[in-house]
Write an enzyme that holds these catalytic residues in place. Structure first.
Site, PDB file in Angstrom:
ATOM      1  N   HIS A 181     -11.353  -4.672   2.452  1.00 25.19           N
ATOM      2  CA  HIS A 181     -12.358  -3.765   1.896  1.00 25.19           C
ATOM      3  C   HIS A 181     -11.768  -2.353   1.718  1.00 25.19           C
ATOM      4  O   HIS A 181     -11.800  -1.781   0.627  1.00 25.19           O
ATOM      5  CB  HIS A 181     -13.573  -3.730   2.841  1.00 25.19           C
ATOM      6  CG  HIS A 181     -14.656  -2.772   2.441  1.00 25.19           C
ATOM      7  ND1 HIS A 181     -15.858  -3.189   1.921  1.00 25.19           N
ATOM      8  CD2 HIS A 181     -14.734  -1.416   2.495  1.00 25.19           C
ATOM      9  CE1 HIS A 181     -16.616  -2.133   1.660  1.00 25.19           C
ATOM     10  NE2 HIS A 181     -15.959  -1.037   2.002  1.00 25.19           N
ATOM     11  N   GLU A 182     -11.210  -1.827   2.804  1.00 25.21           N
ATOM     12  CA  GLU A 182     -10.651  -0.468   2.739  1.00 25.21           C
ATOM     13  C   GLU A 182      -9.455  -0.411   1.792  1.00 25.21           C
ATOM     14  O   GLU A 182      -9.226   0.599   1.124  1.00 25.21           O
ATOM     15  CB  GLU A 182     -10.268   0.036   4.131  1.00 25.21           C
ATOM     16  CG  GLU A 182     -11.417   0.113   5.143  1.00 25.21           C
ATOM     17  CD  GLU A 182     -12.636   0.884   4.651  1.00 25.21           C
ATOM     18  OE1 GLU A 182     -12.496   1.747   3.771  1.00 25.21           O
ATOM     19  OE2 GLU A 182     -13.746   0.594   5.148  1.00 25.21           O
ATOM     20  N   HIS A 192      -7.943   1.714  -5.412  1.00 21.83           N
ATOM     21  CA  HIS A 192      -8.709   2.409  -6.445  1.00 21.83           C
ATOM     22  C   HIS A 192      -8.244   3.870  -6.524  1.00 21.83           C
ATOM     23  O   HIS A 192      -7.956   4.398  -7.600  1.00 21.83           O
ATOM     24  CB  HIS A 192     -10.201   2.315  -6.085  1.00 21.83           C
ATOM     25  CG  HIS A 192     -11.142   2.729  -7.179  1.00 21.83           C
ATOM     26  ND1 HIS A 192     -12.490   2.810  -6.995  1.00 21.83           N
ATOM     27  CD2 HIS A 192     -10.921   3.096  -8.459  1.00 21.83           C
ATOM     28  CE1 HIS A 192     -13.066   3.210  -8.124  1.00 21.83           C
ATOM     29  NE2 HIS A 192     -12.134   3.393  -9.027  1.00 21.83           N
TER      30      HIS A 192
HETATM   31 ZN   LIG Z   1     -16.580   0.971   1.482  1.00 23.60          ZN
END
Ligand SMILES: [Zn+2]
Length: 608
Positions: free
Chosen positions: A393-394, A400
């Site tokens: 997730h991180e 990004h």
């Molecule tokens: Zn998040």
């Protein structure tokens, strides 16, 4: 496993390779101090730029350049000091540095407070002639347009000043809620799974609701709401004033209503919100089916609200240590191609990640950094599957940031909150798919499917339910109707019954749930959790089918276009219902899959 108490280490006892390397930002405290001095000097020159913007394109360009140059430096010091502080919040020196940097940030913001209002005085013709004169200014066109878009909603200098000086008054209801909810509220004692008498707290409540002992869940649920019941009038008063403030602000700023004010100021069309609510309502039957499956598997005569959080299947006691998890993450993220995984490897090898817990370290996990620094990750690693999901997730956030930082100029390198959780949850979805594709162990498969379905229920369904409630309280206030605890309870109970359907027992306590949700003070924020998760579900499927090309384009876009346009790069139009249809199709397919597997496991068990 992991049950025995591990003693938490001090930071200096942790090996370097498990700690982030912040010397990539500033080599020493001296370097940071020198930067702060320089910022201080630059801020002194800001006043000379004032009242020059109308004098010619070169003046506007100079002002904007100077603004972004200082901002970039201030943000760098801020990010550095906050990470330093988070790695050991007991460290007095870091605390001092952090507050010094916070003060510098406030000074910077105050020094440039004239910039946007002055920009708004420039006519469109003037700006167009500026762009023609000076091609370099085009680099800032999107930024200027974003400011100009707010023109109709800005008030006179004098009025803005009055409002700004009252800003702390406007946050009073949220503060009252926080103090009541976190400090004053005393919960009764309950019995935990091991039969210990424990004092109930917010954190413990969530844990106890996941217990497979139904009595434990039920007692925790009833004890918690008994407390909220006693304070419902105060909670209602705080929330009502908060809603009234949102409506007041929307009204004086010439917005038709509070939701328009909240969404438009973030450049999100209301159709995104409306489409979500409409589609989720359309698909409530899937949630009802999920509850039916829950009922069967947990062998319950009826499902109560306190039966919704205990996992349907137990995760196998498999160990996920950090070394192994990195390998799994790399394999799963391989769908994004070599360029992507190359950077992920770099994150692992170049100490971008602060992995394990230490005394004083901030809890939870996050991704942080800025234009000039690596996109760092803070974790509090546990050897379990949840930690692997958190890592991925991180990493989604960090990649990004990395790709936007490397493909956009500074002023467009940041991305909006609306799109942020799409990148991280897409990665979680990619991991889910990878784990499902690479195991024959039915029990493991079932638990992965359960993990996904619970996430979907808690994010897409529950947050949309919140979003609907949020809109209703604002409409109610706008129409001059009261928001007493009675009204709030009635509405919440009805909405809850509507969402979960006839297959669930609507325990009377749940009517009070609104009173303990801090997000109702955030001003139309929660719908983004639902849209983000749904978009991620749709995107992960698209990526595994069509490849990552358009998705990577999205990751590289930063804020170079409006949030909705940026997501369109990835091939998803969030003003239309299609992406939600895709997401619900994934939910339904995984629901079917889980049902199928559980039948097979049952048959096997019966045979044994
Ligand atoms: Zn998040």
């Amino acid at each position: 496993m992991g049950k025995e108490l591990k003693k938490i280490k001090k930071r200096n006892e942790i090996p370097d390779e498990l700690k982030w390397d912040l010397t990539k930002v500033y080599k020493s405290e001296k370097e940071l101090t020198a930067e702060l001095d320089e910022i201080q000097n630059e801020i002194k020159k800001v006043d000379e730029l004032r009242r020059t913007l109308a004098q010619g394109s070169v003046f506007l360009k100079t002002a904007l350049k100077h603004y972004f140059k200082i901002e970039q430096k201030v943000v760098k010091t801020y990010v550095f000091a906050s990470m330093l502080n988070d790695q050991d919040t007991n460290d007095k020196k870091s605390q001092g540095l952090f507050s010094q940097v916070q003060q510098m940030y406030a000074k910077f913001a105050a020094a440039f407070s004239w910039l946007e209002p002055e920009l708004l005085t420039l006519s469109e013709e003037k700006l167009n002639s500026y762009y023609e004169n000076d091609q370099e200014l085009l680099e800032y066109k999107k930024y200027i347009e974003d400011v100009l878009a707010r023109k109709d909603h800005l008030l006179s200098d004098k009025e803005e000043k009055v409002l700004a000086s009252a800003s702390d008054i406007f946050s009073t209801p949220e503060n009252i809620f926080g103090i009541l909810n976190n400090a004053d509220l005393k919960f009764p004692q309950v019995t935990d799974e091991k039969g210990n008498i424990v004092e109930l707290s917010h954190g413990l409540f969530e844990k106890l609701l996941e217990s497979d002992n139904r009595e434990v869940r039920k007692n925790a649920f009833q004890a918690l709401y008994k407390t909220y019941d006693q304070f419902q009038n105060t909670f209602a008063a705080a929330l009502a004033v908060n809603v009234h403030i949102h409506n007041f602000q929307a009204n004086i700023r010439n917005y038709p209503d509070a939701i328009s004010a909240a969404l438009e100021s973030n450049n999100i069309p209301i159709s995104v919100y409306d489409t979500l609510v409409e589609k989720v309502n359309d698909k409530l039957s899937l949630l009802h089916r999920y509850i039916e499956i829950r009922k069967e598997l947990l062998e319950l005569d009826s499902v109560h609200m306190y039966d919704l959080y205990t996992p349907i299947t137990k995760l196998p006691d498999q160990e996920y240590n950090y070394e192994n998890s990195k390998k799994i993450a790399l394999k799963a993220l391989n769908v994004f191609g070599d360029d992507y995984t190359h950077v992920v490897k770099k994150a692992f090898e170049s100490r971008w990640i602060d992995v394990v817990e230490n005394v004083g370290k901030r809890s939870g996990a996050y991704s942080s950094g800025m234009f000039e620094t690596p996109p760092y990750i803070l974790l509090n690693w546990q050897d379990n599957l949840e930690s692997l999901f958190t890592l991925v997730h991180e990493m989604g956030h960090s990649m990004h940031s990395y790709l936007s930082n490397h493909n956009q100029p500074y002023q467009y390198s940041d991305y909006s909150i609306f799109v942020a959780e799409i990148a991280s949850t897409t990665n979680e979805n990619i991991l889910t798919q990878y784990l499902l594709d690479n195991t024959d162990d039915l029990e493991f498969k079932a638990s992965i499917l359960n993990h996904y379905l619970d996430g979907f229920k808690g994010t897409v369904y529950r947050q949309t339910q919140f979003a609907e409630f949020e809109r209703w309280i604002h409409d109610q206030d706008k129409a001059g109707l009261p928001l007493t605890s009675q009204e709030l309870n009635n509405k919440y109970a009805n909405l809850n019954e509507h969402y979960y359907g006839p297959k669930i027992v609507n325990d009377p306590e749940i009517a009070l749930e609104w009173s303990r949700i801090p997000h109702f003070y955030y001003n139309f924020y929660v719908y983004q959790y639902a849209t983000g998760f749904a978009a991620a579900s749709a995107l992960a499927k698209k990526i595994s089918k069509e490849g990552p090309k358009s998705y990577l384009k999205f990751l590289k876009s930063g804020s170079s276009e409006l949030p909705i346009e940026v997501v369109k790069q990835a091939g998803v139009d969030m003003t239309k219902p299609d992406y939600l249809d895709d997401a619900f199709a994934v939910f339904e397919q995984r629901l079917n899959e889980l049902e199928g597997i559980l039948k097979k496991i049952k048959i096997k068990q019966n045979r044994n």
